[in-house]
Design a protein around this motif. Structure first.
Motif, short mmCIF file in Angstrom:
data_model
loop_
_atom_site.label_atom_id
_atom_site.label_comp_id
_atom_site.label_asym_id
_atom_site.label_seq_id
_atom_site.Cartn_x
_atom_site.Cartn_y
_atom_site.Cartn_z
N SER A 23 0.82 -1.22 0.00
CA SER A 23 0.00 0.00 0.00
C SER A 23 0.85 1.27 0.00
CB SER A 23 -0.90 0.01 1.24
OG SER A 23 -0.12 0.15 2.42
N ASP B 245 1.87 2.51 2.80
CA ASP B 245 1.63 3.12 4.11
C ASP B 245 2.89 3.13 4.97
OD1 ASP B 245 -0.99 3.46 3.36
OD2 ASP B 245 -1.78 1.82 4.58
N ILE C 179 -4.27 -5.50 -2.43
CA ILE C 179 -3.33 -4.44 -2.80
C ILE C 179 -2.17 -5.02 -3.59
CG2 ILE C 179 -1.62 -2.82 -1.86
CD1 ILE C 179 -3.60 -2.35 0.47
#
Length: 157
Positions: A32, A34, A81
């Protein structure tokens, strides 16, 4: 804390974060994005802290021991993802493509039985920053201390 130490700690924090992100990316541990965007530094007094608000940051760094089956929702989010919405190719010997629940079970079972290794991105970043830690930070502290003493004791020189 003196300006030199402060500046050196800021430089060190940038290098550590850059090195950690580079290690994560170079080892292909980005799904992702993140984690690589989550690192923040906090410099207070003579202390440098680097934090991540991503729950799995330590698992990527240190790995995961075998044991408990991973959280299904989080695992399915990661699968979507990383590999898209499916169907997923069957690399496990079957003829039909795998559904999300099938690949979730297979990956989850492997994690639960074998765990997975970490990539040690924190340790590697510290090794890369060794010259800043040992040389530059020590020199900055020495100069700041000398400056502080010269102000406190005017006839030092």
């Amino acid at each position: 804390m003196g300006q030199r130490v402060q500046g050196t700690l800021q430089k060190l924090s940038r290098q550590l974060i850059d090195d950690m992100v580079n290690e994560i990316v170079s080892r292909g541990r980005v799904a992702s994005g993140d984690l690589k965007g989550s690192f923040k530094s906090d410099i207070t007094e003579n202390f440098l802290g680097i934090k991540s608000d991503v729950q799995y940051a330590s698992n990527v760094d240190l790995g995961r021991m075998p044991g408990k089956f991973p959280n299904i929702d989080k695992l399915q989010r990661w699968i979507k993802i990383k590999f898209g919405s499916g169907p997923y190719p069957n690399t496990y010997g079957g003829r039909r493509p795998l559904k999300l629940k099938d690949i979730t079970y297979l990956i989850g079972r492997k994690i639960a039985t074998q765990g997975y290794p970490g990539i040690n991105y924190v340790g590697k970043a510290f090794l890369n920053a060794e010259s800043i830690l040992t040389k530059e930070l020590g020199d900055a502290y020495t100069l700041d201390l000398e400056e502080q003493l010269e102000k406190q004791i005017p006839n030092l020189k």
